[in-house]
Design an enzyme around this catalytic site. Structure first.
Site, mmCIF file in Angstrom:
data_model
loop_
_atom_site.group_PDB
_atom_site.id
_atom_site.type_symbol
_atom_site.label_atom_id
_atom_site.label_comp_id
_atom_site.label_asym_id
_atom_site.label_seq_id
_atom_site.Cartn_x
_atom_site.Cartn_y
_atom_site.Cartn_z
ATOM 1 N N ASP A 88 0.772 -1.309 -0.096
ATOM 2 C CA ASP A 88 -0.260 -0.120 -0.072
ATOM 3 C C ASP A 88 0.952 1.229 -0.001
ATOM 4 O OD1 ASP A 88 0.861 -0.878 2.613
ATOM 5 O OD2 ASP A 88 -0.838 0.176 3.645
ATOM 6 N N ASP B 36 7.394 3.908 2.918
ATOM 7 C CA ASP B 36 7.730 4.953 3.667
ATOM 8 C C ASP B 36 9.102 4.973 4.099
ATOM 9 O OD1 ASP B 36 7.061 7.025 5.293
ATOM 10 O OD2 ASP B 36 6.650 6.075 7.043
ATOM 11 N N ARG C 71 -8.574 1.469 7.864
ATOM 12 C CA ARG C 71 -8.475 0.787 6.475
ATOM 13 C C ARG C 71 -9.506 0.664 5.349
ATOM 14 N NH1 ARG C 71 -3.495 -1.836 8.037
ATOM 15 N NH2 ARG C 71 -3.454 -2.646 9.976
HETATM 16 C C1 PRP Z 1 2.753 0.071 6.844
HETATM 17 C C2 PRP Z 1 2.553 0.008 5.405
HETATM 18 C C3 PRP Z 1 3.864 -0.768 4.664
HETATM 19 C C4 PRP Z 1 4.941 -0.209 5.651
HETATM 20 C C5 PRP Z 1 5.725 0.881 5.262
HETATM 21 O O1 PRP Z 1 2.425 -1.412 7.398
HETATM 22 O O2 PRP Z 1 1.335 -0.953 4.987
HETATM 23 O O3 PRP Z 1 3.728 -2.044 4.818
HETATM 24 O O4 PRP Z 1 4.289 0.180 6.910
HETATM 25 O O5 PRP Z 1 6.496 1.580 6.062
HETATM 26 P P1 PRP Z 1 8.049 1.428 6.011
HETATM 27 O O6 PRP Z 1 8.520 1.776 4.434
HETATM 28 O O7 PRP Z 1 8.538 2.384 6.839
HETATM 29 O O8 PRP Z 1 8.609 0.289 6.224
HETATM 30 P P2 PRP Z 1 2.647 -1.414 9.017
HETATM 31 O O9 PRP Z 1 3.983 -2.102 9.522
HETATM 32 O O10 PRP Z 1 1.828 -0.587 9.713
HETATM 33 O O11 PRP Z 1 1.372 -2.851 9.101
HETATM 34 P P3 PRP Z 1 0.031 -2.944 8.638
HETATM 35 O O12 PRP Z 1 0.245 -3.140 7.006
HETATM 36 O O13 PRP Z 1 -0.599 -4.275 9.016
HETATM 37 O O14 PRP Z 1 -0.717 -1.654 8.723
HETATM 38 MG MG MG Z 2 0.079 -0.106 9.682
HETATM 39 MN MN MN Z 3 2.059 -2.921 5.694
#
Ligand code: PRP
Ligand code: MG
Ligand code: MN
Length: 181
Positions: A99, A102, A164
């Site tokens: 999704d 970051d 979500r």
């Molecule tokens: C979020 C998002 C990505 C990741 C991006 O997932 O969905 O997978 O963070 O961040 P990064 O590039 O800094 O690693 P999260 O870990 O919040 O889990 P989720 O998808 O279950 O919300």
């Molecule tokens: Mg998350």
């Molecule tokens: Mn994620």
């Protein structure tokens, strides 16, 4: 729930159009390769469901649950595998669906792991890319939108597990997370 959103960045229609466009590119690139398309839970579920329908060639779908944020607004740096794939990626072409990218920590870890398992190729398709925040050298192969450095939620992206299910991507009002920190 909609009241917590300051501004809609990408509407359902915007996302549909971008999924169609990326789906066409992916179809062309993966024709005859039978890739494993991996959804990174939980954030990528909505995008996975939409992009999968736009891939008009053979592929297999699998799921992996990887979490780094927990309930915080910042990536912790520690990436945990909560659920692994059911399929072996050895000698297979792999397309990761995300999704958002970051800091890049989640995908760096995931790409390393899949390469270590001897995937034939590993590519990344992300709905959102936030390059301003990158600390790792991860670069996606298919990108929906480049987003500004704002706290975005919806269409799979959460804050403390919520939002979500919004059908669009929007900017969360700061008051919502300031009250919780
Ligand atoms: C979020 C998002 C990505 C990741 C991006 O997932 O969905 O997978 O963070 O961040 P990064 O590039 O800094 O690693 P999260 O870990 O919040 O889990 P989720 O998808 O279950 O919300
Ligand atoms: Mg998350
Ligand atoms: Mn994620």
């Amino acid at each position: 729930m909609n009241n917590d959103i300051k501004e809609v960045l990408y509407s359902q229609e915007d996302i549909k159009a971008v999924a169609e466009k990326l789906g066409q590119e992916i179809t062309k690139d993966y024709e005859g390769k039978n890739p494993i398309v991996i959804c990174v839970l939980k954030g990528a579920i909505l995008f996975m469901a939409d992009i999968a329908r736009e891939i008009k060639t053979y592929c297999e779908l699998d799921f992996m649950d990887v979490s780094s944020y927990g309930d915080a607004t910042e990536s912790s740096g520690e990436v945990k595998i909560i659920k692994d794939l059911d399929t072996s990626v050895k000698d297979r072409h792999v397309l990761i669906i995300e999704d958002i990218i970051d800091t890049g920590r989640t995908l760096e870890r995931l790409v390393d792991l899949l390469e270590h398992r001897n995937a034939a190729s590993v590519k990344i398709c992300t709905l959102l890319d936030k390059p301003e925040r990158r600390v790792k050298g991860v670069s996606p192969d298919y990108v929906g939108f480049e987003v500004p450095n704002e706290f975005v939620v919806g269409y799979g992206l959460d804050y403390m597990g919520k939002y979500r299910n919004l059908p669009y991507v929007g900017i969360l009002k700061p008051a919502v997370y300031e009250n919780n920190d």
